[in-house]
Motif scaffolding. Structure first.
Motif, PDB file in Angstrom:
ATOM      1  N   VAL A 279      70.265  46.443  49.085  1.00 33.49           N
ATOM      2  CA  VAL A 279      70.512  47.501  50.064  1.00 33.49           C
ATOM      3  C   VAL A 279      69.396  48.523  49.934  1.00 33.49           C
ATOM      4  O   VAL A 279      69.249  49.159  48.887  1.00 33.49           O
ATOM      5  CB  VAL A 279      71.884  48.178  49.840  1.00 33.49           C
ATOM      6  CG1 VAL A 279      72.112  49.271  50.876  1.00 33.49           C
ATOM      7  CG2 VAL A 279      73.005  47.165  49.875  1.00 33.49           C
ATOM      8  N   SER A 280      68.601  48.623  50.974  1.00 36.10           N
ATOM      9  CA  SER A 280      67.481  49.577  51.002  1.00 36.10           C
ATOM     10  C   SER A 280      66.536  49.369  49.819  1.00 36.10           C
ATOM     11  O   SER A 280      66.050  50.323  49.214  1.00 36.10           O
ATOM     12  CB  SER A 280      67.987  51.015  51.028  1.00 36.10           C
ATOM     13  OG  SER A 280      68.837  51.229  52.118  1.00 36.10           O
ATOM     14  N   GLY A 281      66.307  48.115  49.456  1.00 40.49           N
ATOM     15  CA  GLY A 281      65.391  47.790  48.375  1.00 40.49           C
ATOM     16  C   GLY A 281      65.968  47.972  46.983  1.00 40.49           C
ATOM     17  O   GLY A 281      65.254  47.832  45.997  1.00 40.49           O
ATOM     18  N   GLN A 282      67.240  48.256  46.882  1.00 35.45           N
ATOM     19  CA  GLN A 282      67.876  48.464  45.589  1.00 35.45           C
ATOM     20  C   GLN A 282      68.978  47.423  45.401  1.00 35.45           C
ATOM     21  O   GLN A 282      69.836  47.249  46.269  1.00 35.45           O
ATOM     22  CB  GLN A 282      68.470  49.873  45.536  1.00 35.45           C
ATOM     23  CG  GLN A 282      69.067  50.240  44.207  1.00 35.45           C
ATOM     24  CD  GLN A 282      69.591  51.677  44.201  1.00 35.45           C
ATOM     25  OE1 GLN A 282      69.669  52.333  45.231  1.00 35.45           O
ATOM     26  NE2 GLN A 282      69.951  52.162  43.025  1.00 35.45           N
ATOM     27  N   LEU A 283      68.953  46.715  44.253  1.00 34.82           N
ATOM     28  CA  LEU A 283      70.009  45.760  43.961  1.00 34.82           C
ATOM     29  C   LEU A 283      71.285  46.527  43.652  1.00 34.82           C
ATOM     30  O   LEU A 283      71.308  47.418  42.811  1.00 34.82           O
ATOM     31  CB  LEU A 283      69.634  44.869  42.783  1.00 34.82           C
ATOM     32  CG  LEU A 283      68.578  43.810  43.075  1.00 34.82           C
ATOM     33  CD1 LEU A 283      68.258  43.014  41.817  1.00 34.82           C
ATOM     34  CD2 LEU A 283      69.027  42.893  44.186  1.00 34.82           C
ATOM     35  N   THR A 284      72.340  46.162  44.365  1.00 34.55           N
ATOM     36  CA  THR A 284      73.601  46.881  44.275  1.00 34.55           C
ATOM     37  C   THR A 284      74.715  45.884  43.991  1.00 34.55           C
ATOM     38  O   THR A 284      74.769  44.818  44.601  1.00 34.55           O
ATOM     39  CB  THR A 284      73.885  47.621  45.604  1.00 34.55           C
ATOM     40  OG1 THR A 284      72.777  48.485  45.889  1.00 34.55           O
ATOM     41  CG2 THR A 284      75.149  48.440  45.532  1.00 34.55           C
ATOM     42  N   LEU A 285      75.599  46.235  43.074  1.00 36.26           N
ATOM     43  CA  LEU A 285      76.745  45.396  42.752  1.00 36.26           C
ATOM     44  C   LEU A 285      77.670  45.340  43.962  1.00 36.26           C
ATOM     45  O   LEU A 285      77.995  46.362  44.555  1.00 36.26           O
ATOM     46  CB  LEU A 285      77.501  45.973  41.556  1.00 36.26           C
ATOM     47  CG  LEU A 285      78.742  45.217  41.129  1.00 36.26           C
ATOM     48  CD1 LEU A 285      78.350  43.872  40.515  1.00 36.26           C
ATOM     49  CD2 LEU A 285      79.549  46.042  40.158  1.00 36.26           C
TER      50      LEU A 285
END
Length: 192
Positions: free
Chosen positions: A88-94
């Motif tokens: 999400v938006s370049g960030q790995l999110t759980l």
């Protein structure tokens, strides 16, 4: 001409008010606005649907809502609440499955065009951590008077009642207000 108008405006603003005019102006400003009481008591929640259940959470926990995207499963985590990681938006999110946490059935009601957004990936943020989940339908922010909240009826499923602090009548539906602290605690407990 413009200079004369400016001089006249300055003279008007700089004039001394008599005691009666000052008292009248003070009373006018001190008078409460119509409906001000309801403005002070207004709260907001973010409303979404999981299966047949409409749920809400304080808007302060919502980071963003985006189109669904690929969820990458984690090794040895094929079942349960943790679904995997999502970009999400370049960030790995759980990404978690709230329907598993709440033990909701998979029944999907007929889709109505009442919502602003259909199936979406919703990203929550709490204490610097981001967590995502897929919602079947997203309405968005809804402002309400806290006095309109009702007690959780005994007919709510036990697993769902554990996470619900109150219910809110909304658009001929009932929205379960979720306890954010309990929700994040349960998610973190499932990660271990």
């Amino acid at each position: 001409m413009a200079r004369d108008n400016a001089t006249a405006a300055a003279a008007l603003l700089d004039r001394q008010l008599d005691a009666d005019a000052l008292r009248d102006a003070t009373e006018h400003v001190a008078r409460p606005l119509a409906g001000q009481d309801s403005l002070v008591r207004t709260q907001a929640m973010f409303i979404f649907r999981l299966g047949a259940e409409w749920l809400g959470l304080a808007t302060s926990y919502f980071d963003e809502v985006v189109e669904p995207r690929a969820i990458h499963a984690l090794p040895h985590r094929r079942e349960g609440v943790v679904r995997g990681l999502v970009n999400v938006s370049g960030q790995l999110t759980l990404c978690v499955a709230l329907e598993q946490l709440f033990q909701l059935g998979v029944a999907r009601p007929e889709r109505r065009r009442q919502s602003l957004l259909g199936r979406r990936l919703v990203v929550l943020a709490s204490q610097g951590h981001r967590t995502a989940f897929e919602a079947d339908e997203v309405h968005g922010e809804h402002r309400f008077d806290p006095a309109s909240l009702r007690a959780v009826p005994s007919t709510v499923a036990h697993s769902m009642a554990n996470f619900t602090t109150a219910v809110l009548p909304w658009n001929d539906r009932v929205v379960g207000q979720l306890d954010a602290e309990l929700l994040f605690h349960a998610i973190n407990r499932r990660l271990g």
